[in-house]
Design a protein around this motif. Structure first.
Motif, mmCIF file in Angstrom:
data_model
loop_
_atom_site.group_PDB
_atom_site.id
_atom_site.type_symbol
_atom_site.label_atom_id
_atom_site.label_comp_id
_atom_site.label_asym_id
_atom_site.label_seq_id
_atom_site.Cartn_x
_atom_site.Cartn_y
_atom_site.Cartn_z
ATOM 1 N N PHE A 1 0.990 52.674 31.319
ATOM 2 C CA PHE A 1 1.634 52.113 29.864
ATOM 3 C C PHE A 1 0.415 51.761 28.871
ATOM 4 C CE2 PHE A 1 5.830 52.036 31.851
ATOM 5 C CZ PHE A 1 5.726 51.952 33.183
ATOM 6 N N ARG B 1 11.472 45.683 10.244
ATOM 7 C CA ARG B 1 12.330 44.631 10.901
ATOM 8 C C ARG B 1 13.047 43.529 10.284
ATOM 9 N NH1 ARG B 1 11.889 44.102 16.625
ATOM 10 N NH2 ARG B 1 9.498 45.006 16.496
ATOM 11 N N THR C 1 11.510 36.718 22.152
ATOM 12 C CA THR C 1 11.038 38.204 23.130
ATOM 13 C C THR C 1 10.150 39.190 22.280
ATOM 14 O OG1 THR C 1 12.982 37.881 24.347
ATOM 15 C CG2 THR C 1 11.731 39.911 24.699
ATOM 16 N N ARG D 1 10.192 45.483 27.793
ATOM 17 C CA ARG D 1 10.012 45.881 26.365
ATOM 18 C C ARG D 1 8.726 46.587 26.014
ATOM 19 N NH1 ARG D 1 8.315 43.411 21.306
ATOM 20 N NH2 ARG D 1 9.189 44.835 19.775
ATOM 21 N N ARG D 2 7.717 45.985 26.718
ATOM 22 C CA ARG D 2 6.313 46.449 26.778
ATOM 23 C C ARG D 2 6.329 47.763 27.227
ATOM 24 N NH1 ARG D 2 2.049 48.552 27.343
ATOM 25 N NH2 ARG D 2 -0.028 47.811 27.403
ATOM 26 N N MET D 3 6.870 48.180 28.304
ATOM 27 C CA MET D 3 6.948 49.268 28.943
ATOM 28 C C MET D 3 7.553 50.509 28.010
ATOM 29 S SD MET D 3 7.152 48.748 32.943
ATOM 30 C CE MET D 3 8.794 48.087 32.829
ATOM 31 N N ALA E 1 0.573 43.300 18.985
ATOM 32 C CA ALA E 1 0.154 44.772 18.808
ATOM 33 C C ALA E 1 -1.429 44.845 19.301
ATOM 34 C CB ALA E 1 0.202 45.391 17.583
ATOM 35 N N LEU F 1 0.329 43.006 28.804
ATOM 36 C CA LEU F 1 0.909 42.211 27.690
ATOM 37 C C LEU F 1 -0.028 40.978 27.422
ATOM 38 C CD1 LEU F 1 4.638 41.365 27.422
ATOM 39 C CD2 LEU F 1 3.123 39.699 27.504
ATOM 40 N N TRP G 1 15.805 36.797 21.133
ATOM 41 C CA TRP G 1 15.712 38.069 21.111
ATOM 42 C C TRP G 1 14.265 37.978 20.158
ATOM 43 C CZ3 TRP G 1 14.529 42.704 22.458
ATOM 44 C CH2 TRP G 1 14.164 43.689 21.413
ATOM 45 N N VAL H 1 4.366 35.142 30.936
ATOM 46 C CA VAL H 1 5.013 36.475 31.381
ATOM 47 C C VAL H 1 4.346 37.255 32.523
ATOM 48 C CG1 VAL H 1 5.515 38.739 30.293
ATOM 49 C CG2 VAL H 1 5.990 36.706 29.101
ATOM 50 N N VAL I 1 8.112 50.375 24.934
ATOM 51 C CA VAL I 1 7.443 50.615 23.546
ATOM 52 C C VAL I 1 6.244 51.754 23.940
ATOM 53 C CG1 VAL I 1 5.719 49.806 21.843
ATOM 54 C CG2 VAL I 1 8.030 48.464 22.486
ATOM 55 N N PHE J 1 1.337 55.053 37.091
ATOM 56 C CA PHE J 1 2.048 54.577 35.885
ATOM 57 C C PHE J 1 1.122 54.208 34.776
ATOM 58 C CE2 PHE J 1 5.936 54.418 38.011
ATOM 59 C CZ PHE J 1 5.768 53.847 39.118
ATOM 60 N N GLU K 1 16.137 48.881 18.506
ATOM 61 C CA GLU K 1 16.279 47.905 19.449
ATOM 62 C C GLU K 1 16.638 46.463 18.451
ATOM 63 O OE1 GLU K 1 12.433 46.364 20.619
ATOM 64 O OE2 GLU K 1 11.417 46.294 18.761
ATOM 65 N N PRO L 1 -1.476 50.798 25.846
ATOM 66 C CA PRO L 1 -1.202 49.606 24.636
ATOM 67 C C PRO L 1 -0.727 50.310 23.429
ATOM 68 C CG PRO L 1 -3.504 49.923 25.183
ATOM 69 C CD PRO L 1 -3.013 50.950 26.185
ATOM 70 N N VAL L 2 0.049 49.724 22.820
ATOM 71 C CA VAL L 2 0.584 50.471 21.566
ATOM 72 C C VAL L 2 0.393 49.624 20.340
ATOM 73 C CG1 VAL L 2 2.900 50.729 20.305
ATOM 74 C CG2 VAL L 2 2.480 51.426 22.830
ATOM 75 N N VAL L 3 -0.010 50.150 19.245
ATOM 76 C CA VAL L 3 -0.248 49.661 18.048
ATOM 77 C C VAL L 3 0.951 49.945 17.294
ATOM 78 C CG1 VAL L 3 -1.682 49.402 15.822
ATOM 79 C CG2 VAL L 3 -2.648 49.873 18.259
ATOM 80 N N MET L 4 1.667 48.978 16.806
ATOM 81 C CA MET L 4 2.802 49.136 16.080
ATOM 82 C C MET L 4 2.524 49.626 14.645
ATOM 83 S SD MET L 4 5.427 48.813 17.986
ATOM 84 C CE MET L 4 6.932 48.210 17.377
ATOM 85 N N LEU M 1 6.518 37.937 21.841
ATOM 86 C CA LEU M 1 5.462 38.104 22.830
ATOM 87 C C LEU M 1 4.567 39.058 22.927
ATOM 88 C CD1 LEU M 1 7.816 36.530 25.643
ATOM 89 C CD2 LEU M 1 5.655 35.380 24.832
ATOM 90 N N LEU M 2 5.193 40.320 22.247
ATOM 91 C CA LEU M 2 4.235 41.475 22.280
ATOM 92 C C LEU M 2 3.290 41.535 21.144
ATOM 93 C CD1 LEU M 2 3.912 43.904 24.176
ATOM 94 C CD2 LEU M 2 5.588 45.384 22.686
ATOM 95 N N ALA N 1 10.422 40.893 28.105
ATOM 96 C CA ALA N 1 9.115 41.211 27.616
ATOM 97 C C ALA N 1 8.581 42.325 28.258
ATOM 98 C CB ALA N 1 8.351 39.761 27.520
ATOM 99 N N VAL N 2 8.389 42.249 29.518
ATOM 100 C CA VAL N 2 7.888 43.236 30.426
ATOM 101 C C VAL N 2 8.400 44.767 30.338
ATOM 102 C CG1 VAL N 2 7.020 44.118 32.719
ATOM 103 C CG2 VAL N 2 6.569 41.670 31.848
ATOM 104 N N ALA O 1 2.313 46.173 33.871
ATOM 105 C CA ALA O 1 2.507 46.099 32.350
ATOM 106 C C ALA O 1 2.601 44.518 31.955
ATOM 107 C CB ALA O 1 3.881 46.507 32.148
#
Lengths: 384, 340
Positions: free
Chosen positions: A7, A20, B334, A295-297, B340, B247, B331, B263, A299, A5, A83, A9-12, B337-338, A292-293, B243
């Motif tokens: 996953f 948002r 949540t 969502r992390r995956m 970037a 995080l 929400w 988390v 994203v 796996f 989302e 890291p992602v930079v928004m 928590l992430l 949260a986890v 994951a």
């Protein structure tokens, strides 16, 4: 150290927090119109006026080229929009399928005419699409589809039946997986995807009521239904590969773990007002950590899809654990809330609870049953 | 960077930390050669800022190292040493040998002393202790304690890595400083989460291998759906533990703290139950024998699950915090928590 796996890291992207905030403000204007029963239905619910309003903001087809009515934006920006919509149970049903998979399919495999004809209409919220896959005899065993399309002078003549087609009764088009060559025993070989205008003669749509009294499902019968030659999407005979590629998009998104978010928010609001106790704290803390986890995956997978990768294993994990979390929420509400929330449907929390509870069996059925997903995962991991 | 450090450590451990070494270590033989080989990699100062002579790496650079330690069930305190050097750096002190870490916070007493009854991994013979010191409110203090007068006794644990119980009354605090966003407890939680993620990955590998090689009813047992589903469940938990770790590591680097640790440690700890069940179910009787490697991993999973906060401790703390700010939708919290 091998690990199946990734996953990453992602930079928004820059500006995603502003986006948002815009989406949240937009939704805040609509929220007063939604009842608890509406919220329990989440993204299955359809509201064409809402869809047109979303379209007017440029939030349908966001990632498509501007030449086809899209916004040329990134998948991660799209992710932010969807989302936020799911988190509040917005009625996105009229554009959900078109935006999530039908449009991307047309963009990837369609002819120039098909792209120019369909994509702008989807992006404007004027064309509603549904998925024609399951049949009475072909559910988990999708390769057993029997709906046939035969070439004729005017194009293709379709005979057969599709079932469990969500929102077909409100849809303008269906992308149907049909047999165009060979015999049933050929299974995955000889299948094609046809883009069918549901208003054509020979097509009958019958609504199927579900256990809640709603009727999102449909049975669509094709009886000598003739579609023009340009109904073919992609390559004739390549339908199986095309349809399964679509499923990767479907499996990894936040709709796989946010379907019951309004129920969770309603529970939380009640608990916050009552004051924290240790049991409630653990229950709420647990769910948020799990979300949260996931969502992390999710994203991360969106980022991988944007780079053209096919993160099938990762998508399967999200689907497997996401729906499991969703299905647990009605019981979490029962264990933490004061009073007999499940005994009658007379307060808002009970109303959302009742709806989510009754539709929750479908969470682990749609888009591939849990049992099928697990088998696919095991194979991908090197078992078999 | 994470991959590079991970590869270096993996090469050493793969070569040396075999089952025979694990067995000897659990019977009391300190793995001197392995310890030296690991020390030779020079990873201890990874988190110490460059201005203090360290490598100045970020938390995200250490994820692979933490996982690799777990993957091999390595009986060496590399993770704890990295954190000890990091903590000394936060106190403005240069790293030194023989400093142990307390898994639990200590209670402040009079005149710069602390008291407590704490679990100290790898603590035998160590006279200096790093610990969080409880304070009013949310801010904690990081302290270096003179533990020479503490009562020390060897602790028997399921994981069987060496540990002691230290009971101290009015032990002197030699140095202290505000912990900052990442307390020692949060750092330890993420180390354990990483070790859990790595060990789960190893357990998954073993299970897939077993499914493909063990034959019953004329075929490898991996051909049966029930077995496939067990493996899929195990894999999902391993994926989530990893994951969650990611995080938290990124969260720490971006200025986050206990919420991210919560988390990560919640998800890693809660993954252990389902994963260890699946692995043992799949391996059958051979999986609970001493001579099979599986228990070296599952016992450590059960141990690490409860060290530096269990899933229950962390979910409760997170939930209390969420409920205390009840006007903010779950929400929104949540999403926050992430980082970037």
């Amino acid at each position: 150290m091998p690990n199946p796996f990734r996953f990453d890291p992602v930079v928004m992207p820059e500006g995603s927090e502003t986006l948002r905030a815009e989406v949240r403000a937009f939704l805040a204007e609509w929220q007063p119109r939604w009842s608890p029963r509406h919220l329990g239905q989440s993204w299955m619910r359809l509201d064409k006026e809402f869809t047109r309003d979303v379209a007017a903001r440029g939030w349908i087809g966001m990632t498509w080229p501007k030449a086809y009515g899209g916004g040329d934006r990134s998948m991660l920006e799209r992710y932010v929009v969807i989302e936020e919509m799911l988190a509040v149970g917005a009625p996105v049903g009229a554009h959900w399928i078109g935006d999530r998979q039908s449009g991307p399919l047309i963009l990837r495999l369609g002819t120039e005419e098909q792209k120019k004809h369909h994509l702008p209409k989807i992006a404007r919220g004027e064309a509603c699409f549904c998925i024609g896959l399951s049949e009475p005899g072909a559910g988990s065993d999708l390769a057993a589809v029997r709906t046939r399309a035969v070439r004729c002078a005017e194009g293709w003549k379709i005979d057969g039946r599709k079932i469990w087609t969500t929102n077909a009764h409100h849809s303008d088009y269906m992308i149907a997986l049909v047999r165009t060559a060979g015999k049933a025993e050929d299974r995955q070989r000889g299948l094609s995807q046809l883009l069918v205008d549901l208003r054509l003669p020979g097509i009958e749509i019958r609504r199927i009521a579900d256990l809640t009294g709603e009727a999102h499902f449909n049975e669509v019968t094709f009886d000598n239904a003739v579609v023009p030659p340009d109904a073919l999407i992609g390559t004739e005979g390549n339908g199986w590969e095309q349809a399964t590629a679509e499923l990767a998009f479907e499996r990894s998104g936040p709709d796989r773990f946010l379907s019951a978010m309004p129920l969770l928010e309603a529970l939380f609001a009640e608990l916050a007002e009552a004051g924290a106790d240790r049991l409630s704290a653990r229950g709420i803390g647990q769910i948020v950590a799990e979300l949260a986890v996931l969502r992390r995956m999710s994203v991360s997978v969106a980022g991988m899809l944007e780079r053209g990768e096919m993160p099938n294993q990762e998508a399967a994990v999200i689907k497997e654990l996401g729906v499991e979390l969703e299905q647990r929420l009605p019981d979490l509400v029962r264990s933490l809330s004061d009073g007999p929330v499940g005994r009658s449907i007379e307060r808002p929390l009970s109303e959302i609870q009742a709806m989510v509870l009754q539709v929750s069996p479908t969470f682990s059925l749609r888009g591939g049953t849990r049992e099928i997903i697990r088998g696919i995962m095991a194979r991908g991991l090197g078992l078999r | 960077m994470s991959d590079l450090l991970m590869d270096q450590l993996n090469r050493v451990l793969r070569g040396m930390a075999d089952m025979a070494l694990l067995r000897r270590a659990e019977h009391g033989t300190w793995p001197v050669a392995l310890d030296q080989a690991v020390a030779g990699l020079g990873l201890e100062n990874a988190l110490v800022p460059e201005s203090q002579g360290g490598a100045g790496l970020g938390w995200a650079d250490l994820g692979g190292v933490f996982e690799t330690l777990g993957f091999h069930a390595a009986p060496v305190p590399l993770g704890e040493t990295i954190l000890a050097h990091w903590a000394m750096g936060r106190l403005g002190l240069s790293p030194r040998e023989g400093v142990a870490l307390a898994l639990d916070p200590l209670t402040p007493g009079v005149c710069g002393t602390v008291s407590g009854d704490v679990h100290v991994p790898w603590g035998q013979g160590r006279r200096l202790l790093l610990a969080d010191i409880d304070q009013e409110g949310d801010e904690s203090l990081l302290g270096l304690i003179d533990a020479s007068t503490a009562q020390s006794s060897a602790l028997a644990t399921v994981g069987r890595d060496p540990a002691v119980r230290l009971v101290m009354n009015d032990a002197p605090v030699l140095a202290s400083a505000p912990a900052g966003p990442v307390s020692l407890g949060s750092a330890l939680a993420v180390l354990r989460a990483g070790q859990i993620a790595g060990a789960l990955s190893r357990v998954l590998d073993l299970s897939i291998d077993h499914g493909n090689t063990r034959e019953q009813f004329g075929r490898p047992i991996g051909k049966f759906q029930a077995v496939q589903h067990l493996v899929a469940g195990l894999a999902s938990e391993a994926a989530c533990a990893r994951a969650g770790l990611q995080l938290a590591l990124v969260g720490f680097d971006a200025g986050g703290g206990w919420e991210h640790a919560a988390v990560a440690k919640f998800r890693a700890s809660s993954a252990v139950t389902r994963a260890t069940f699946a692995a043992h179910e799949l391996h059958g009787a051979i999986g609970v024998t001493e001579e099979h490697i599986l228990h070296y991993l599952t016992r450590r999973l059960w141990q690490w699950r409860d060290e530096a906060g269990s899933e229950h401790d962390w979910s409760e703390r997170l939930g209390q915090s969420l409920l205390a700010s009840g006007s903010t939708p779950l929400w929104h919290r949540t999403v926050a928590l992430l980082k970037a």
